[in-house]
Design a protein around this motif. Sequence first.
Motif: not given
Length: 394
Positions: A1-4, A33-34, A49-55, A375-382
């Motif tokens: 997914m492309k997430i802003w 994901h992006s 800039e890029e931080l840990a793969g986050v643009r 767990d937090m990331v998994g909750g948002y992804l759901k």
Amino acid sequence: MKIWFLTPTFPPVRGGSETQAFTLAAGLVREGHSVSVLTERYPGSSAVEELAGVRVHRSRTDPERWRSPDRVPWEERVFGLLRDAQDLITPDRTDVLQTFCQVGAVLGAMMTSSLRCPLVVTMNETTPHTDPFGSARTRLVYGHLPYDAVVTGSAEYQRQAIEYGADPARVHLARYGIDGDLYGPGDGSEVDEARQWLRVAPGDQVVLLVGRFKERKGQRELVRAMTRVTRRHPRARAVLVGSLNSASVAYQRQVEQDIADADLSERVLLRTSALPFGSLRAIYTAATVVVQPSHSEGLGLSAIEAIAAGRPLIATAVPGLSEVLESCPGTVSVPPKDPDALADAICAVLDNPEKAERGARRARAAVRREFDARDMVGGYLKVYERLRATEDVT
């Protein structure tokens, strides 16, 4: 997914909401994901800039933009960011729009129908009723904006969302989490550098409070507590580490005046200069005990970080923080706004450091289970995936 992500502040600005947004963004990138972020640009930062793969795209919203003859300053303050957002956040680049505060939710609501993507909102305003028109504004945001889901970082934020009018069916809990591998005992050189930054001597007992200078953070209660603590432990030093970002200069001055009035200038130290991003592990490790004497918290991310770093924690039994204390046996709770109880708890830790360290080890084992970033990331992804699936069907 492309997430802003749409958020007014983002690292290197420090704070609980900034840490949460960064941890979530980095975790989503690790899942393949992006993630792109639109946030404020501060002096010294790059536009992109890029931080840990986050643009990260940083936009200036300072008065220089408002003074242009083709701009209306009043409108520019409210809607100016939409001009930058329109150039960056386009339907072909966006599967989900995620916001992290009330103003972000309002802007996101203006954008989402054009973007034709789900809008997910997360609120980090702990006491919105204290802001001008705060209760009415919060009822508008939760009760009337066209978002698709609210994701909350704690049971307290979940309760607040429903109380202010959010549809319970659209409110989802994904408790704040941290990357436990980023915390833990620092090596000797890190701790030495941290103590130098804190301006404490090798033999000092460090009572650490990390938090923005806001009245609800309880810095003044710690100053009062230290008048008793230092009588019993002359080498005790309280260090108040915090920023004025989304905080109060007037309150910081009150704290400084309290310190002067109590003749504690050598024993209570303020550190308001910027920390290097990622340096908090060593700061926590350099502490003898960490205190969180807040009057209110949505959860208390700094308390979680302190526990993960293996430090004894004393915190007030208020909603939000109670969720941390109950999940992590080995921590110590005290009543809010009670400097005497706080002083007694600090002295108990300093009197018996071995017992305090045993409790800290128990709490650290629990915090890694209960507040895991995965767990937090998994909750948002759901939530994202369910919304995307629903959109595809319709």
